[in-house]
Design a protein around this motif. Sequence first.
Motif, PDB file in Angstrom:
ATOM      1  N   LYS A   1     -37.646 -37.435 -10.632  1.00  0.00           N
ATOM      2  CA  LYS A   1     -38.887 -37.785 -11.338  1.00  0.00           C
ATOM      3  C   LYS A   1     -38.969 -37.045 -12.669  1.00  0.00           C
TER       4      LYS A   1
ATOM      5  N   PHE B   1     -35.996 -38.206 -15.275  1.00  0.00           N
ATOM      6  CA  PHE B   1     -36.177 -39.507 -15.925  1.00  0.00           C
ATOM      7  C   PHE B   1     -37.545 -39.652 -16.578  1.00  0.00           C
TER       8      PHE B   1
ATOM      9  N   PHE C   1     -40.747 -39.894 -15.425  1.00  0.00           N
ATOM     10  CA  PHE C   1     -41.732 -40.843 -14.917  1.00  0.00           C
ATOM     11  C   PHE C   1     -43.144 -40.450 -15.332  1.00  0.00           C
TER      12      PHE C   1
ATOM     13  N   ILE D   1     -41.918 -45.720 -17.196  1.00  0.00           N
ATOM     14  CA  ILE D   1     -40.528 -45.270 -17.263  1.00  0.00           C
ATOM     15  C   ILE D   1     -40.116 -45.230 -18.732  1.00  0.00           C
TER      16      ILE D   1
ATOM     17  N   TYR E   1     -42.742 -56.030 -13.979  1.00  0.00           N
ATOM     18  CA  TYR E   1     -42.288 -55.047 -14.965  1.00  0.00           C
ATOM     19  C   TYR E   1     -42.705 -55.527 -16.354  1.00  0.00           C
TER      20      TYR E   1
ATOM     21  N   TYR F   1     -30.725 -49.348 -21.054  1.00  0.00           N
ATOM     22  CA  TYR F   1     -31.469 -48.276 -20.408  1.00  0.00           C
ATOM     23  C   TYR F   1     -30.514 -47.248 -19.805  1.00  0.00           C
ATOM     24  N   ASN F   2     -30.866 -45.974 -19.967  1.00  0.00           N
ATOM     25  CA  ASN F   2     -30.134 -44.825 -19.411  1.00  0.00           C
ATOM     26  C   ASN F   2     -28.826 -44.532 -20.140  1.00  0.00           C
TER      27      ASN F   2
ATOM     28  N   TYR G   1     -34.254 -50.755 -14.066  1.00  0.00           N
ATOM     29  CA  TYR G   1     -34.382 -49.301 -14.150  1.00  0.00           C
ATOM     30  C   TYR G   1     -34.171 -48.629 -12.794  1.00  0.00           C
ATOM     31  N   MET G   2     -34.866 -49.154 -11.773  1.00  0.00           N
ATOM     32  CA  MET G   2     -34.851 -48.464 -10.487  1.00  0.00           C
ATOM     33  C   MET G   2     -33.460 -48.480  -9.867  1.00  0.00           C
TER      34      MET G   2
ATOM     35  N   ILE H   1     -31.647 -45.666 -11.659  1.00  0.00           N
ATOM     36  CA  ILE H   1     -32.175 -44.365 -11.233  1.00  0.00           C
ATOM     37  C   ILE H   1     -31.715 -44.039  -9.817  1.00  0.00           C
TER      38      ILE H   1
END
Length: 631
Positions: free
Chosen positions: A149, A152, A154, A200, A224, A240-241, A261-262, A265
Amino acid sequence: MSLTPAFLDELRARTSLSALIGKTTKLTKAGREYKGCCPFHNEKSPSFYVNDDKGFYHCFGCSAHGDAIRWMTDQRGLPFMDAVKELAQAAGMDVPAPDKRSAERAEKAQSLHDVMAAAAEWFRAQLDGIEGAAARALLEKRGISDATKRAFGFGFAPDARGKLRAALKHFGDAMLIEAGLLISVENKEPYDRFRERLMIPIRDQRGRVIAFGGRIIGDGEPKYLNSPDTPLFDKGRTLYNLDRALPAARKADRVFVVEGYMDAIALAQAGIGEVVAPLGTALTEHQLERLWRIADVPTLCFDGDNAGQKAAIRAAHRALPLLAPARSLRFVTLPEGQDPDDLIRAKGAGAFEACVRESTHLVDRLWTHEVAAQALTTPEQRAGFRARMAELAKTIGDPVVRSEYQAEFRRRYDEQFGNQRRSFDRGRPFEPRQPFTPRRPGQKWTPPPPPVTEDAKALHAVGGIDRVLAKAVLAGLIRHPVEIARHMEVLGSLRMADGALGRLFEAVVDVALEDQELDSARLVTILGNSGFEAVARDLLRADRMPYSFTQPTGDVTRAREDLDEAIAILVAGPEVDAALADATVAMQTRFTDEAFERQVALLREKQALELRLANLVQSNEDARAFDSEDD
């Protein structure tokens, strides 16, 4: 003129540093980097390295160091603005025009980063507050640890239209709107874009927050919600990321692409950090190019449902025009109905790695998808399939890769549908035959001249047509004279056969076209009156040629199909031989990777033709067993 940091970052991102430096300095691949002798000082052993991922070069001998712009100013000697303009032109970017507001825009871009950083911090604070309880419960339900958490970033956006606006009011509404945090409606007060959502942060390659993704808490649509495109955020160019995935990808020498995203993650929390995701859209060309700068063969791991598999095949089609030697994609297929997050939470990282070990190459995914697209039991269905595969191969921009795909598709077709006696034709795999134009009464048939190409000029140098196969085809035409009209546009290549074989061929065609209702027995009789009876009857001896179309009895449909295939092989053979001869000469003259790959591809095509011919043989007898001497 003042150039914004965002513009310069984008310019560097769009410039392949190794390609730029490689124009004047010889570089060789060294793992994830390139190395060569330093152009800034004299050396015999390479100590100059170029890293595309990091976007800089460095010499361990003289400490020369810089990015693409520095290369242009230090090595090329260009002024800064000239260097920027030249790089921008190559990258397809417009350099901002000089005006009094340039400095203001540069300042605003920096301020937008400040806005996004402040918003991220405020969202994080809300997650830890009273109103963030439902969002914290969602994270706990999804198995997100406190460490993840925090890593990233959150956050939580309360269900209110003006709380963020009030908290960041010192930036002003105009800047908050430009950053995508407020929605502006005509004649109404601006209001918060994100409400009652798990937040996020989306970061750029340098780790700066440039946008947000918000997941709804509870029910609602859209599930989303992303920030709109802004001066900092271009959805089609952002992964992303990426900031966290790059170091992990360099270490693991691989990179995964997941849908959301999830998923990214969850995999990172499980120890698989080399994962990125597009932002709610299909992979774009820009995102694919960015992935190939990380790894030669990125692995796409989309959801196991129907939508995920459709997204995978769309990505496959989009990648085809961009393929290059050694640059491709792989695909992981997850259990039906599961995404990476589901799989990791249910069975752990080991289950995901097991799926990765079963990943398939791009060519396999394309082939499997098209084979499953519809039934392939009729000639028409198989013809449609061949046409689709041909069109896919044509979209590949790189000629070497395109040739390899065409050869691979032909090979697979022959293996899978050999019992239907269908195959691809080289060069013009699926083009329809030209219609036959009847002759005028009494007009003698003249075969069309072969195309005046370099390949045609080389035919005699490599032996011309296959005389053994030509005899079999001629026997087939005598057995089935009604087939002659269907093949007029390719039978002209048989004129290269000299001697009795060539004369007999011309006589057969001329007689058959004079009477298109002619049967085999009548044709032999007419040939006998012209002095060809002995050679014609010798060709028709069934024990000499092990092909269905040379036999006096049997399945007529199969015989005609096999004759079609034999003619295609007969015509393609000299073309492949000529091209192979040219490629061999090119290799002997000057060895290059491209010449070598061309030669290998042509050798494979020649082997494929030989396999196709072997598949036509009716028994275990060798197709070359019958006499190959001139009659």
